[in-house]
Motif scaffolding. Structure first.
Motif, short mmCIF file in Angstrom:
data_model
loop_
_atom_site.label_atom_id
_atom_site.label_comp_id
_atom_site.label_asym_id
_atom_site.label_seq_id
_atom_site.Cartn_x
_atom_site.Cartn_y
_atom_site.Cartn_z
N THR A 124 40.49 31.56 46.59
CA THR A 124 39.96 31.58 45.24
C THR A 124 39.34 32.95 44.93
OG1 THR A 124 37.90 30.56 46.02
CG2 THR A 124 39.58 29.11 45.05
N TRP A 128 41.07 35.17 42.05
CA TRP A 128 40.28 35.39 40.84
C TRP A 128 39.94 36.87 40.67
CZ3 TRP A 128 39.91 32.32 36.85
CH2 TRP A 128 39.06 32.72 35.81
N SER A 129 39.54 37.52 41.76
CA SER A 129 39.14 38.93 41.65
C SER A 129 40.30 39.82 41.26
CB SER A 129 38.49 39.41 42.95
OG SER A 129 39.40 39.38 44.03
N PHE A 132 42.43 38.13 37.70
CA PHE A 132 41.65 37.97 36.48
C PHE A 132 40.59 39.05 36.29
CE2 PHE A 132 43.36 33.87 37.68
CZ PHE A 132 43.99 33.49 36.50
N LEU A 159 45.86 28.57 39.10
CA LEU A 159 44.86 29.22 38.25
C LEU A 159 45.52 29.88 37.04
CD1 LEU A 159 42.38 30.76 40.86
CD2 LEU A 159 42.01 28.81 39.34
N VAL A 279 33.77 33.02 40.86
CA VAL A 279 34.58 31.89 41.32
C VAL A 279 33.84 30.58 41.05
CG1 VAL A 279 35.40 30.71 43.40
CG2 VAL A 279 35.94 33.13 43.03
N HIS A 282 33.97 29.98 37.17
CA HIS A 282 35.25 29.77 36.50
C HIS A 282 36.21 28.83 37.23
CE1 HIS A 282 34.39 32.89 33.54
NE2 HIS A 282 33.98 33.68 34.53
N VAL A 283 36.19 28.86 38.56
CA VAL A 283 37.18 28.10 39.33
C VAL A 283 36.65 26.73 39.74
CG1 VAL A 283 38.66 28.09 41.36
CG2 VAL A 283 38.19 30.24 40.17
#
Length: 328
Positions: A124, A128-129, A132, A159, A279, A282-283
């Motif tokens: 994740t 994500w990093s 996004f 995602l 994370v 948002h995740v």
């Protein structure tokens, strides 16, 4: 405690389950009794002697874990002994205990059991990093994920779909591509049989990918640039295909494209904490809501880490391979 040690670099047999000193919890850290960890490509490189832990990190492999807080160090608030957590690590996940900087700690998401939670922190944070926070994938854009059936790939598919992007993947063989399709992948490319540049252009009416998440590196560099759309972003996170490649700068300029290359393990604590916080924001709600889920291929006892490495190196798995602490 016991941990997987590497007395000498080598093959999977170099991993030895041995008694070692317990870690000492320091300022701004918590001690976690490890229930499970996960196997990553970086662990394989460390075992082979090519990827040493950053200064001050645990010498044992393992970039993520899940378990229970057993001690809280000075300067820590918001966490208590007994909390069930998962964590992003610079090392030490293949062990019965690990000291974790508080900024790299996450609660176990709702709906995920404690063993499975070890499959989440590294993938994740990486996805994500890069996809996004760095490449800024937006709704309606196309993401190309190399290695779509890997731990990173299965999370990237989910995602990207959750934010409204279109997803293309490369993977080896119909079984892996079918699993990618189940997770939401729209464009399926068998890299053994098909040219991903041609297939992507065909599927996007010649536009290409707005973002490419690449674990291969040098071997794919030229073709990745060809596959990029105008204003496209190539995020390189792995070097499985080598470290040196030739780059056509004119092609990059004509597309007004960008290339970034990042690693997670050696980043400063503040940067890791910022990624982990993003994370969680948002995740984690997507996981709690059932929109995104960890994909686990199998779980093995931690003393059998050598077999887990063999599975990973064979690329026969889909998603993550976990290691369970037999004493937990």
């Amino acid at each position: 405690m016991y941990a997987i040690t590497i007395p000498e670099p080598g093959g999977p047999e170099a991993l030895v389950w041995a008694e070692v000193p317990d870690p000492v919890v320091g300022e701004g850290e918590v001690l976690v009794d490890v229930v499970s960890s996960a196997v990553n490509r970086a662990d394989v490189l460390q075992r082979q002697g090519f990827y040493n832990p950053p200064p001050g990190a645990s010498p044992y492999p393992g970039l993520e874990c899940a378990g229970r807080v057993s001690a809280v160090g000075p300067g820590v608030s918001g966490w208590s002994v007994g909390d069930e957590v998962c964590a992003l690590l610079a090392g030490g996940g293949y062990a019965e205990k690990v000291a974790v900087p508080v900024g790299q700690l996450l609660p176990v998401p709702e709906g995920v059991d404690l063993v499975t939670a070890a499959a989440l922190p590294e993938v994740t944070a990486t996805v994500w990093s890069n996809v996004f926070m760095v490449a800024h994938l937006r709704p309606g854009e196309t993401l190309l994920v190399h290695g779509g059936s890997s731990g990173i790939g299965t999370m990237a598919i989910q995602l990207a779909k959750a934010v409204g992007a279109r997803v293309a993947v490369t993977a080896g063989g119909p079984e892996k591509l079918a699993r990618c399709a189940e997770l939401g992948a729209d464009i399926l490319i068998d890299y053994r049989e098909q040219d991903f540049v041609q297939e992507l252009r065909r599927a996007t009416d010649g536009a290409g990918a707005d973002v490419i998440l690449d674990i291969v590196g040098a071997k794919y560099l030229d073709r990745n640039v060809k596959a990029l759309a105008v204003n496209g972003r190539l995020a390189i996170i792995g070097l499985q295909g080598g470290v040196k490649g030739e780059l056509n700068l004119n092609a990059l300029l004509r597309k007004r494209a960008a290339i970034t290359a990042t690693s997670l393990r050696g980043r400063p604590l503040a940067e890791k904490a910022a990624i982990v916080a993003a994370v969680r924001e948002h995740v984690w709600p997507l996981i709690a809501g059932g929109v995104v889920r960890p994909i686990v291929d199998r779980s093995l006892p931690m003393p059998d880490a050598a077999e887990a490495h063999r599975v990973l190196e064979s690329s026969a798995h889909i998603g993550k391979v976990l290691l369970r602490n037999p004493a937990a």
